[in-house]
Every structure is written in structure tokens, then in C-alpha cells.
Scaffold this active site. Structure first.
Site, PDB file in Angstrom:
ATOM      1  N   GLU A 150      10.403   1.522  10.336  1.00 27.46           N
ATOM      2  CA  GLU A 150      11.474   2.485  10.051  1.00 27.46           C
ATOM      3  C   GLU A 150      10.828   3.856  10.102  1.00 27.46           C
ATOM      4  OE1 GLU A 150      13.370   5.180   8.413  1.00 27.46           O
ATOM      5  OE2 GLU A 150      13.373   4.089   6.511  1.00 27.46           O
ATOM      6  N   GLU A 210      11.353  16.694  13.909  1.00 26.38           N
ATOM      7  CA  GLU A 210      11.811  16.365  12.569  1.00 26.38           C
ATOM      8  C   GLU A 210      11.120  17.299  11.567  1.00 26.38           C
ATOM      9  OE1 GLU A 210      12.439  12.370   9.899  1.00 26.38           O
ATOM     10  OE2 GLU A 210      10.506  12.638  10.855  1.00 26.38           O
ATOM     11  N   LYS A 249       0.852  -1.185   0.000  1.00 33.01           N
ATOM     12  CA  LYS A 249       0.000   0.000   0.000  1.00 33.01           C
ATOM     13  C   LYS A 249       0.893   1.242   0.000  1.00 33.01           C
ATOM     14  CE  LYS A 249      -2.224   1.819   3.575  1.00 33.01           C
ATOM     15  NZ  LYS A 249      -2.080   3.295   3.352  1.00 33.01           N
ATOM     16  N   CYS A 278      14.406  10.511   5.879  1.00 31.15           N
ATOM     17  CA  CYS A 278      14.385  10.187   7.306  1.00 31.15           C
ATOM     18  C   CYS A 278      15.760  10.314   7.928  1.00 31.15           C
ATOM     19  CB  CYS A 278      13.808   8.795   7.529  1.00 31.15           C
ATOM     20  SG  CYS A 278      14.674   7.483   6.637  1.00 31.15           S
TER      21      CYS A 278
END
Length: 471
Positions: free
Chosen positions: A242, A372, A169, A276
Site C-alpha cells: 500500500e 506526493e 517492524k 496516503c
């Protein structure tokens, strides 16, 4: 319904129950329609994977690996087509999109060479003890919008070689390269081994909680990762997560400022900062602070920002409106807390363009430092004492990556060992390799991707403890 893109369910390319627009982030305008699955199609995809698993799991690993190698070859043959589509839906410049496509080829190729040999723990005249690995079953592979193709390969490569069947997905803002890959894979894989469904973030909970899904491999935000863990808890699914990062670059006092500043800039601004493991904060000795800040600002001011399909563009737009709004808000707050020395204002044009922005003299408790940002905004902070600095770096809830920069490699390795992150690079950045495991610490994730450990994540280890029968 869209004639160009289809869902893949049980070896059939099919329309969704409805469809939705896919926006080109360089224009802010829809350029394609994506088929949208409903819950019935999700259930059909899982059922197809469960059924296909029976035969696929008993197929030899050499045959499975050959199929994965064929996927790599087919993807490479159409690399330019994939890269153009990737730029259109994701925004990154075409050359960077080509790097992602070829990275995906390398990942599939690496896993096609992997094997799951039995491990002999003990063998003597009295006993044989073996660790044997078997596939899990149906794997849900959920991918983000920053590297939609390469991160899909991180999941389906090991999952398929290990003998699992997959329901993938993609993120709703970047579904098209995944659907194009689905059409390619449908010509190579047996029906049901790979299924692809798309949604508008409304089917994730049903997929991750589905009782027939044995494992969820998710790449995305920490907030969503927590929801995935919660959904997996009821049936004790295996999970690989992750998640987000707040990676620090630590500059030691013996560097060549000009050379290192250029590399640190790239480590922070590649893919418009939407990585990331991009550098999210930089710590510089006070003695080098002004020089380093000025070097970064000069580089930032020289970057060509624009549509990734145009020649000479070095940085594309942010990928979607939501992320654009978030980054603009962080810049606005940061300007009131620190000093913006490059960039600072979104570009006044169509699309989601923010120039590379450098902020100095900002406190540790600012959102730009603590959170972040996932965009082209970089805080530069000064330090005097290395021990105190390591405490500042490790105070983050995240622990995905980081980097140390020094003329003395052994000194830098010593510092790197004290950083609480899954990966710390020395004098380099984003040095990802399909043969090297990648994992997060703290709230940056659970489990590993890539390498032998990444393959093991898609297996169940069995201990076979056999005793020799005496005559």
C-alpha cells in the site's frame, strides 16, 4: 536501556542491542528511548514466528479469532493511554489520535468476525471441487509513521485470524505505540505468534529478504515499495504493498461551494496532510475557481496549529525533520510557480510546524501537482473541459484514491468510473471501512487490505478436485 519500552521476541519483552531517541515532533526534542534490534535479534524473531506457526496454524479459526477479539478489547480499555503516546510520537491532535486508536479496535473486531469457509466450486454425484485456504507462514508487517497503530491492525488482524505468525517492524520515528501494543499482546497471544522489532531503517532489507518470511505486508512510499518487491523476488514471497498516492478531488459545476470547500479542505489537511489517500490536488471549474480558492484560503487561515496535547488544536506538526524539510522545499518552489493565498511559511517555533497552505494558478508540471507532497500544502487548478480534465488526472503515475463532488450523484459516479484509482469516493472522503477492501492502482500498490480480500491476502488458496469412485 529504556525501562519503559521493550522488543517482543518469542513471548519475551527484551532490550535491544542498542537504543535510539524518539523525537516529539511538536518540540523537536527526544522524549523517550526505543530499543534497537540487531540482525541476531531479527533472526531470532523470525525463528520464533516460524516455530510458533506450527501450533498456531492448526489452532481452530474460532480460537484464533477469539484471541484477536481479546486484543481489540484490551486496546479499547487502554485507549486514552495509547492516544496520548500516539500524539507524543506522531504529532496529531489528541482527538484524532483517539480516532486512530478506536479505528484500530474496529479493525481488529471486524477481522475477529471473519471466517475462511471452504468455497464449493462444483458438487455433484461425480465430483466435488473445493477451494480451501491455508495460512502462509511467517508474515513481515512493516508500518509507516503516519498511522502507526491503525495500519498495524490492518496487517496483524487478518494475518493472525488466518493462522500466520507475524514479525512487525514499525517506522523508527513512531515505534512506541507498537511496542506498547506488543506488551499488551504478550499477555494474550501464545509466545512467538507476534514479534516486534525496531530499527533505524537498517533492518528492512534483511527482513524482507529473509528466506523464512513467506509474505511481506508493507505500507509506505512507492520508492521503498519497489525495494520491498525486489527483496521478495528471490524467494517469490507474497507481497501486499500500500504505497503513495496523488489523489485528485474533482469539483463539478453544480456544487455548493461553501459546503464542499469545507469538506475538501478536511480531506486534504487531516493529519497535517500526511495521509496516503488525502486529497493532494483539487480541480475546479473555471466558473467557480475564484470562489472556491477564496473559500479554502479562509478556512486555512482559521486553523489552530499547535501541540496536539493542547486543547483546541486542530492541526499538529509534520511528523519528522526529513518530511518538514521536504514540505518546506515544495512550498518554496510552489511560491515561485504559483500564487500562495494562505500559509506559505513554516511557523517560527520549536517543532516541525507548517500551517495549512493553499496555492493557486500553478502549472500541472509543478512538483506540488505531480508528486506526493504528504503535507498541508494544496494546489488548486482550474479546468474547462471534463474529458480533458480526466486525462490530466489519470496522467499521474499514482492511482490510490480520489473524490468527485457533485449535486448529481449519478453524474459523479459516471466520472468516478473513469478515474484510474483503486478507490474513488463521491461526496465524501477517507471513508475507510474494515469490511471494504482497499487497494491501489498503478504505482500506488499491489494487493488489498481490509475486507474479505484483505483476509485472503494472508492465505494460500488450494483447489481440491475429488472424483467419486465408481462401484
Amino acid at each position: 536501556m529504556s525501562a519503559g519500552f521493550k522488543l517482543l521476541i518469542d513471548g519475551r519483552l527484551v532490550d535491544g542491542a542498542t537504543e535510539f531517541d524518539v523525537i516529539n515532533p511538536a518540540t523537536g526534542v527526544s522524549f523517550a528511548k526505543c530499543p534497537k534490534a540487531d540482525i541476531a535479534q531479527l533472526n531470532e524473531a523470525v525463528a520464533a514466528a516460524k516455530s510458533a506457526f506450527r501450533a498456531w496454524s492448526t489452532t481452530s479459526i474460532e480460537t484464533r479469532a477469539e484471541k484477536v477479539s481479546s486484543l481489540a478489547t484490551a486496546l479499547e480499555a487502554r485507549a486514552e493511554e495509547f492516544a496520548k503516546l500516539l500524539t507524543s510520537e506522531q504529532g496529531k491532535p489528541f482527538n484524532q489520535a483517539m480516532q486512530e486508536v478506536m479505528g484500530g479496535v474496529s479493525i481488529l473486531s471486524a477481522f475477529s468476525r471473519a471466517r475462511l469457509d471452504d468455497k464449493i466450486i462444483r458438487e455433484n454425484v461425480d465430483a466435488t471441487i473445493i477451494e480451501h485456504r491455508t495460512p502462509l507462514g511467517v508474515v513481515a508487517a512493516i508500518t509507516p509513521w503516519n498511522f502507526p497503530l491503525a495500519l498495524l491492525m490492518n496487517k496483524i488482524g487478518p494475518a493472525l485470524v488466518a493462522g500466520n505468525a507475524v514479525v512487525a517492524k514499525p517506522a523508527p520515528t513512531t515505534p512506541l505505540t507498537t511496542l506498547l501494543f506488543a506488551a499488551l499482546a504478550n499477555e494474550i497471544l501464545p509466545a512467538g505468534v507476534l514479534n516486534v522489532i525496531c530499527d533505524e531503517n537498517d533492518l528492512g532489507a534483511a527482513l524482507t529478504a529473509h528466506p523464512d518470511v513467506r509474505k511481506v505486508s508493507f505500507t509506505g512510499s512507492t520508492a521503498t515499495g519497489k525495494k520491498v518487491m525486489g527483496a521478495a523476488a528471490d524467494t517469490i514471497k507474497r507481497v501486499t504493498l500500500e504505497l503513495g498516492g496523488n489523489d485528485a478531488a474533482i469539483i463539478l459545476d453544480d456544487v455548493d461551494v461553501a459546503a464542499v470547500a469545507a469538506k475538501v479542505f478536511q480531506s486534504a489537511m487531516a493529519n497535517a496532510g500526511q495521509i496516503c489517500v488525502a486529497t493532494k490536488r483539487v480541480y475546479v471549474p473555471s466558473s467557480l475557481y475564484n470562489e472556491f480558492c477564496n473559500a479554502l484560503a479562509t478556512i486555512a487561515d482559521s486553523v489552530v496549529v499547535g501541540n496536539g496535547l493542547q486543547d483546541g488544536v486542530q492541526m499538529g506538526p509534520l511528523q519528522n525533520q526529513k518530511q518538514y524539510d521536504k514540505v518546506c522545499a515544495i512550498i518554496h518552489e510552489s511560491a515561485s510557480l504559483g500564487e500562495v493565498i494562505a500559509g506559505g511559511e513554516p511557523l517560527k517555533r520549536d517543532g516541525y510546524f507548517v500551517p495549512p497552505t493553499i496555492v493557486r494558478n500553478i502549472p500541472d508540471d509543478a512538483a506540488l501537482v505531480r508528486e506526493e507532497q504528504f503535507g498541508p500544502v494544496l494546489p488548486i487548478l482550474a479546468y474547462d473541459d471534463l474529458d480533458e480534465l480526466i486525462d490530466r488526472v489519470n496522467a499521474s503515475a499514482y492511482g490510490l484514491g480520489g473524490s468527485i463532488w457533485s449535486g448529481d450523484v449519478q453524474r459523479a459516479i459516471g466520472v468516478a468510473k473513469r478515474i484510474d484509482s483503486g478507490t474513488v469516493w463521491v461526496n465524501q472522503f477517507l471513508a475507510m471501512d474494515p469490511d471494504i477492501p482497499f487497494r491501489g492502482s498503478k504505482q500506488s500498490g499491489i494487493g488489498a487490505e481490509l475486507g474479505e480480500e484483505g483476509l485472503f491476502e494472508y492465505t494460500q488458496p488450494h483447489i481440491i478436485n475429488a472424483l467419486t469412485v465408481s462401484a
